[in-house]
Design an enzyme around this catalytic site. Structure first.
Site: not given
Ligand code: GLA
Length: 663
Positions: A114, A118, A153, A161, A163, A310, A318, A358-359, A361
């Site tokens: 994702r 740039c 985020e 970047c 470039c 969040e 991760w 992220e399955k 998470h």
């Molecule tokens: C970030 C992103 C989310 C997700 C979480 C996972 O905060 O904004 O989309 O990827 O991390 O921890």
């Protein structure tokens, strides 16, 4: 935040990122039903749905989103609607290969995860603006939508970047900053190593340089400034596209102490501050780290309520080892954020994914479904937050301590070619925050240009870069009766990263009453004994006191007898200097001295029991979060909104939380 809270009927926001596009429509009705069961009242929708909303360039498909929003509204769930621009679809790079992200070595970064664009790409900004315009026009009036979630985020995976388009944008930014190339030459000290530039075209980003060598530090510093500004510019463009068709409040979710993004310069773009926070499982002090990030977020919001956009119900996916949260930990974490000023606690994400990166998470609805401890905890937390609704809108009481933490200084202090790789402003800031946290002192994490009114103690942890203006403000603060604590490697350079001559710590020498002649960093892992407090690590110095009292000197070695910790009375206040990185024990002893008159929120609580007070017209509330394995008696009288217990003192059991409305 006030407007959002009002739209939620005065409740604390509770919910998650909701990604219905990952599920068949049959699941959506169950989602709404379960959200109601859990007390969810706000969800962020559509963050990663660009590819569905605009399957081919210019063709929009909003049908599914209409149905989702209608269902949520019918179920009484409000929506923080995303601009859906966080991650462009595959067609974007296919059409605009020039927008491909390039790393420092010159490698192009492929599509497949994702944020593969740039930040200086005008094609990205144009495509995002087109989508936002369609989306906002369509949904601004939708009764479910109470706020806008711009992008997601920013810069998490594309903050720098290298470039050619970035190079052009960097040159433009430099020309704006300096006006004349000679000014840049001066700022970058290009007389050194034959680097004098004669045209803007000769300048590029700090790409990887000749082997084993160092890029110009002035160039590096401006590059970090530019990259933060450049991504903020995308935020401005997207925010303007939203505001062209909507008056609803907007935010973008910050990432706390994200090194590459100077959020202090971002907050004026948004209507409310929101933040994402994840614990780092192998950080022993992760609870304190959470508290410190919440203190930063509140300070960014200038003390106003903010939104925790969040966090995780349990493990993330991760880190090398994704440790599940222990019993009660999710609840304590959520309450820590709310105690420190959040008027909402949202998670990533609502339903744990079946596929995708992220399955594994955690989420509010786990793979196991509702027959699970996690789900029961989620439902309980919803009930708890609803029980403390009256807290919303209150503010965290005035803090006695401010820790200064500036992004520019952080960048500059950690460049290559410095006296020691062990110097880490963040670690020093955390050590001082921990000293406050362990004592239940209120702390704000402020910038050097933020007002100092109301603080008794201000700490400058490795504040390497300081402007003359900041020095003057700290001097006035001390003269008026404040206590300042500055550590080693503070006040060393001006805003161009040029050394302040005449003895370290340059800008602060006069105020602190010390003249340091030479840095003597220590070998890795070494400790140096001091005549009091204990030992220092990482750093020692050769110098003398000039007007300050030496309260600890180096006890051995070549710097023996030279000042390690000094104190100087200035006007009605006191200026401390700490010339080494104190061990935790030594810092604790010094902190007891420094903070003698600073009042804890609640006195007499052991370390690991947090107490924070929120204050509003409706009353004052003491949040108590017991992270320890022992019950604790809290000498506060009033009603615990969670248990309903009246009176006091209150017993807060191991791992439990109380929110006491004071009598
Ligand atoms: C970030 C992103 C989310 C997700 C979480 C996972 O905060 O904004 O989309 O990827 O991390 O921890």
């Amino acid at each position: 935040m006030e407007q959002v809270t009002r739209a939620l009927g005065g409740r604390i926001a509770y919910g998650a990122d909701y990604n219905p596009e990952q599920w068949p429509e049959e699941v959506w009705d169950e989602d709404v039903r379960l959200m109601q069961e859990a007390g969810v009242n706000l969800v962020s929708v559509g963050i990663f749905s660009w590819a569905l909303l605009e399957p081919t360039p210019g063709d929009h498909d909003f049908g599914w989103l209409d149905r989702v929003l209608d269902k949520l509204h019918a179920g009484g769930i409000a929506v923080d609607l995303a601009t859906a621009t966080a991650s462009p679809p595959p067609w974007f790079l296919e059409r605009h290969p020039e927008a491909t992200l390039v790393d420092q070595v010159g490698n192009r970064r492929a599509f497949g995860a994702r944020q593969a664009y740039c930040p200086s790409s005008t094609a990205y900004r144009d495509a995002a603006t087109t989508l936002i315009t369609e989306l906002v026009k369509r949904y601004d009036e939708h009764p479910a939508v109470v706020m806008w979630h711009v992008n997601n985020e920013y810069g998490c995976h594309n903050d720098h970047c290298f470039c050619d388009a970035s190079a052009v944008a960097f040159r433009r930014w430099l020309a704006d900053r300096y006006g004349a190339i000679e000014k840049l030459n001066e700022a970058w000290a290009t007389a050194f190593w034959s680097q004098r530039y004669t045209s803007w075209e000769q300048i590029g980003p700090p790409r990887q340089v000749s082997y084993g060598n160092f890029a110009n530090p002035g160039q590096q510093l401006d590059w970090w400034r530019f990259c933060s500004d450049e991504i903020r510019e995308i935020f401005r463009v997207e925010a303007a596209a939203v505001r062209a068709h909507s008056d609803k409040p907007l935010t973008t979710n910050f990432m706390g102490f994200r090194k590459s993004l100077d959020y202090r310069s971002w907050v004026d773009v948004e209507d409310l501050v929101s933040n994402d926070h994840y614990l780092i499982a192998d950080d022993e002090d992760r609870t304190q780290q959470l508290a410190m990030t919440a203190d930063l977020t509140r300070s960014l919001a200038h003390g106003e309520p903010w939104l925790l956009m969040e966090h995780s119900t349990s493990a993330v996916n991760w880190q090398p080892r994704n440790i599940a949260k222990t019993t009660g930990e999710m609840r304590r974490n959520s309450f820590q954020h709310v105690a420190r000023g959040a008027d909402g606690a949202l998670f990533f994400q609502w339903r744990a994914s079946r596929g995708g990166a992220e399955k594994f998470h955690s989420a509010m609805v786990p793979h196991a479904g509702t027959e699970s401890r996690l789900w029961r905890d989620v439902v309980r937390l919803g009930a708890d937050l609803s029980a403390i609704a009256e807290v919303s809108g209150t503010k965290v009481a005035q803090a006695g301590v401010a820790i200064c933490f500036d992004w520019e200084s952080w960048w500059a202090a950690t460049f290559d070619s410095h006296p020691s790789v062990d110097v880490d402003p963040m670690a020093t800031a955390r050590a001082w925050h921990k000293a406050c946290w362990a004592r239940n002192l209120g702390v704000d994490i402020i910038g050097v240009t933020d007002p100092l009114d109301g603080y008794e103690v201000v700490v400058l942890p490795v504040q390497y870069l300081l402007s003359d203006e900041a020095v003057a403000r700290f001097t006035a603060f001390v003269e008026a009766g404040g206590t300042l604590v500055a550590t080693y490697f503070s006040g060393i350079v001006d805003e161009h990263d040029h050394i302040r001559l005449g003895g370290y710590p340059g800008g602060l020498s006069d105020l602190l009453g010390v003249r340091i002649e030479e840095f003597c960093p220590l070998p890795e892992g070494d400790e140096i004994p001091l005549t009091s407090y204990g030992s220092g690590t990482i750093w020692s110095e050769r110098g003398r006191a000039v007007g300050a009292d030496v309260v600890a000197a180096y006890a051995t070695g070549d710097c023996a007898g030279d000042p390690a910790v000094t104190r100087r009375r200035v006007g009605r206040g006191t200026a401390w200097y700490v010339g080494t990185e104190l061990t935790p024990e030594a810092l604790d002893t010094l902190a007891t001295q420094v903070f003698t008159t600073t009042k804890p929120v609640v006195g007499g609580l052991p370390e690991g029991v947090e107490a924070i007070r929120r204050v509003g017209e409706q009353g004052t509330y003491v949040f108590v979060i017991n992270h320890t394995h022992e019950a604790v008696i809290v000498p506060v009288r009033g009603t615990d909104l969670l248990s309903g217990n009246d009176g006091g003192p209150h017993v807060v059991r191991a791992g439990q939380v109380a929110v006491i409305r004071e009598e």
